[in-house]
Design a protein around this motif. Sequence first.
Motif, PDB file in Angstrom:
ATOM      1  N   TYR A   1     -20.129   2.096  29.638  1.00 38.63           N
ATOM      2  CA  TYR A   1     -19.561   3.877  30.053  1.00 38.63           C
ATOM      3  C   TYR A   1     -20.700   4.363  28.705  1.00 38.63           C
ATOM      4  O   TYR A   1     -20.582   4.615  27.670  1.00 38.63           O
ATOM      5  CB  TYR A   1     -18.167   3.977  30.268  1.00 38.63           C
TER       6      TYR A   1
ATOM      7  N   ASP B   1     -16.464  18.740  22.761  1.00 39.95           N
ATOM      8  CA  ASP B   1     -17.845  18.823  23.958  1.00 39.95           C
ATOM      9  C   ASP B   1     -17.377  19.838  25.004  1.00 39.95           C
ATOM     10  O   ASP B   1     -15.768  19.838  25.484  1.00 39.95           O
ATOM     11  CB  ASP B   1     -16.306  17.083  24.266  1.00 39.95           C
TER      12      ASP B   1
ATOM     13  N   ASP C   1     -21.882  10.307  32.036  1.00 39.43           N
ATOM     14  CA  ASP C   1     -20.882  11.090  32.124  1.00 39.43           C
ATOM     15  C   ASP C   1     -22.108  12.670  32.328  1.00 39.43           C
ATOM     16  O   ASP C   1     -22.752  12.743  30.952  1.00 39.43           O
ATOM     17  CB  ASP C   1     -20.233  11.517  30.813  1.00 39.43           C
TER      18      ASP C   1
ATOM     19  N   HIS D   1     -21.365  10.556  36.393  1.00 35.03           N
ATOM     20  CA  HIS D   1     -20.356  11.159  37.541  1.00 35.03           C
ATOM     21  C   HIS D   1     -20.543  12.361  36.910  1.00 35.03           C
ATOM     22  O   HIS D   1     -21.213  13.459  36.014  1.00 35.03           O
ATOM     23  CB  HIS D   1     -18.601  10.318  36.771  1.00 35.03           C
TER      24      HIS D   1
ATOM     25  N   ARG E   1     -15.887  13.399  39.850  1.00 33.13           N
ATOM     26  CA  ARG E   1     -14.739  13.717  39.347  1.00 33.13           C
ATOM     27  C   ARG E   1     -14.187  15.393  39.640  1.00 33.13           C
ATOM     28  O   ARG E   1     -14.993  16.193  39.925  1.00 33.13           O
ATOM     29  CB  ARG E   1     -15.524  13.446  37.557  1.00 33.13           C
TER      30      ARG E   1
ATOM     31  N   GLU F   1      -9.445  12.774  36.884  1.00 33.91           N
ATOM     32  CA  GLU F   1      -9.221  13.148  35.907  1.00 33.91           C
ATOM     33  C   GLU F   1      -8.117  13.766  35.236  1.00 33.91           C
ATOM     34  O   GLU F   1      -7.310  14.377  35.755  1.00 33.91           O
ATOM     35  CB  GLU F   1     -10.551  14.616  35.070  1.00 33.91           C
TER      36      GLU F   1
ATOM     37  N   THR G   1      -7.764   7.814  28.463  1.00 33.07           N
ATOM     38  CA  THR G   1      -9.045   7.819  27.145  1.00 33.07           C
ATOM     39  C   THR G   1      -7.217   8.463  26.397  1.00 33.07           C
ATOM     40  O   THR G   1      -6.459   8.638  26.587  1.00 33.07           O
ATOM     41  CB  THR G   1      -9.239   9.458  27.115  1.00 33.07           C
TER      42      THR G   1
ATOM     43  N   ILE H   1     -12.944   3.455  32.519  1.00 27.47           N
ATOM     44  CA  ILE H   1     -13.881   3.736  31.355  1.00 27.47           C
ATOM     45  C   ILE H   1     -12.331   3.715  30.298  1.00 27.47           C
ATOM     46  O   ILE H   1     -11.190   4.665  30.430  1.00 27.47           O
ATOM     47  CB  ILE H   1     -14.012   4.680  31.572  1.00 27.47           C
TER      48      ILE H   1
ATOM     49  N   PRO I   1     -13.653   5.520  27.057  1.00 24.07           N
ATOM     50  CA  PRO I   1     -14.671   6.026  26.864  1.00 24.07           C
ATOM     51  C   PRO I   1     -14.796   6.420  25.248  1.00 24.07           C
ATOM     52  O   PRO I   1     -16.288   6.765  24.426  1.00 24.07           O
ATOM     53  CB  PRO I   1     -13.970   7.828  27.257  1.00 24.07           C
ATOM     54  N   VAL I   2     -13.825   7.102  23.683  1.00 21.96           N
ATOM     55  CA  VAL I   2     -14.014   7.326  23.121  1.00 21.96           C
ATOM     56  C   VAL I   2     -12.915   6.248  22.009  1.00 21.96           C
ATOM     57  O   VAL I   2     -13.359   6.185  21.084  1.00 21.96           O
ATOM     58  CB  VAL I   2     -13.666   8.411  22.906  1.00 21.96           C
TER      59      VAL I   2
ATOM     60  N   ARG J   1     -13.233   6.223  18.401  1.00 21.10           N
ATOM     61  CA  ARG J   1     -12.457   6.494  17.224  1.00 21.10           C
ATOM     62  C   ARG J   1     -12.245   5.760  15.934  1.00 21.10           C
ATOM     63  O   ARG J   1     -12.191   5.847  15.103  1.00 21.10           O
ATOM     64  CB  ARG J   1     -11.201   6.562  18.079  1.00 21.10           C
TER      65      ARG J   1
HETATM   66  C1  LIG Z   1     -14.397  11.389  30.299  1.00 21.52           C
HETATM   67  C2  LIG Z   1     -14.335  12.553  29.311  1.00 21.52           C
HETATM   68  O1  LIG Z   1     -15.273  12.815  29.619  1.00 21.52           O
HETATM   69  C3  LIG Z   1     -15.769  12.072  28.219  1.00 21.52           C
HETATM   70  O2  LIG Z   1     -16.549  12.216  27.936  1.00 21.52           O
HETATM   71  O3  LIG Z   1     -16.304  10.817  28.131  1.00 21.52           O
HETATM   72  C4  LIG Z   1     -13.833  12.672  28.018  1.00 21.52           C
HETATM   73  C5  LIG Z   1     -13.325  12.186  27.533  1.00 21.52           C
HETATM   74  C6  LIG Z   1     -12.326  12.429  26.528  1.00 21.52           C
HETATM   75  O4  LIG Z   1     -12.332  13.391  25.553  1.00 21.52           O
HETATM   76  O5  LIG Z   1     -10.769  12.027  25.797  1.00 21.52           O
HETATM   77  C7  LIG Z   1     -12.428  13.684  28.976  1.00 21.52           C
HETATM   78  O6  LIG Z   1     -13.006  14.088  28.988  1.00 21.52           O
HETATM   79  O7  LIG Z   1     -11.343  13.195  29.126  1.00 21.52           O
END
Ligand SMILES: C[C@](O)(C(=O)O)[C@H](CC(=O)O)C(=O)O
Length: 297
Positions: A48, A62, A89, A116, A161, A191, A215, A237, A239-240, A244
């Motif tokens: 991912y 973000d 993404d 997505h 999404r 989401e 996440t 997924i 994702p982070v 982290r």
């Molecule tokens: C999936 C997500 O769009 C991402 O950018 O990885 C984020 C992940 C996150 O911020 O934990 C999301 O908007 O859920």
Amino acid sequence: MLHATPTAAEKRAAFRAALDSGELQRFPGAFNPLSAKLIERQGFEGVYISGAVLSADLGLPDIGLTTITEVAGRAQQIARVTSLPSLVDADTGFGEPMNAARTVQLLEDAGVAGMHLEDQVNPKRCGHLDGKDVVDRETAVRRIKAAVQARRDPNFIIAARTDAKAVHGMAEAVDRAKEFADAGADLLFPEAMADAADFARLRAAVDIPILANMTEFGKSELLDAKTLESAGVNLVIYPVTLLRLAMHATETGLRTLAEQGTQAPLLDRMQHRRELYELLDYADYTAFDENVFTFRL
Ligand SMILES: C[C@](O)(C(=O)O)[C@H](CC(=O)O)C(=O)O
Ligand SMILES: [Mg+2]
């Protein structure tokens, strides 16, 4: 990456087949190409490419500040280093539906297997933050239709999404899911689902595969792979997670280095030089070099 790897088209065909297999596909988020190689070596089914991670990598929140040029460039660097399919993404598609169409083609050119596309307003914000808003249903559906019509490879996966649950409630999220499926989406990304019951409700509503976003520190209960599979989820997924973990280890290392003036106490927590060289296929490059430069002085 000197040995033959599947082409982007082959990765896409494999991804589409995997989504239809009924087997849960697990896609951890890579924070750089090297971590994508670890994901592959650990035996995961895909990579991912997170917008939140890409923003953070640039030192940005973000909130829709990245450009399609930055996303496509990084996606290409990550997608090319493994034999796995990668899902990227694409936020809101970087503008109007016409922009979403161009985003599809740029990401196809980058060699990824799918993307997505979300129904948030621009500028978007992380889906687990409060204060989100979504565009009207008609605009959201137009974004998906534009993306589906723009792809050149029919196996390029378009995941729709919806962030609507947090804004208008679960019933709206379910109705949008149905309209996105009718508009040609290959995969549904609901989401910020709370729990397994939310996923089961969407499973009952649409026939297309469903993605679960596991996440940390957000609005979703962290459900394990077995629970997700039994709820009818097809792809998960993380994702982070890797970013982290890496940042926490980095902070610990910096503190030790500052306090003790040496990294010696950290050696047993480091990836060894030998492990890095194995991961980077040094031996392959040496063999390639020897085969190519056969002259001997
Ligand atoms: C999936 C997500 O769009 C991402 O950018 O990885 C984020 C992940 C996150 O911020 O934990 C999301 O908007 O859920
Ligand atoms: Mg994102």
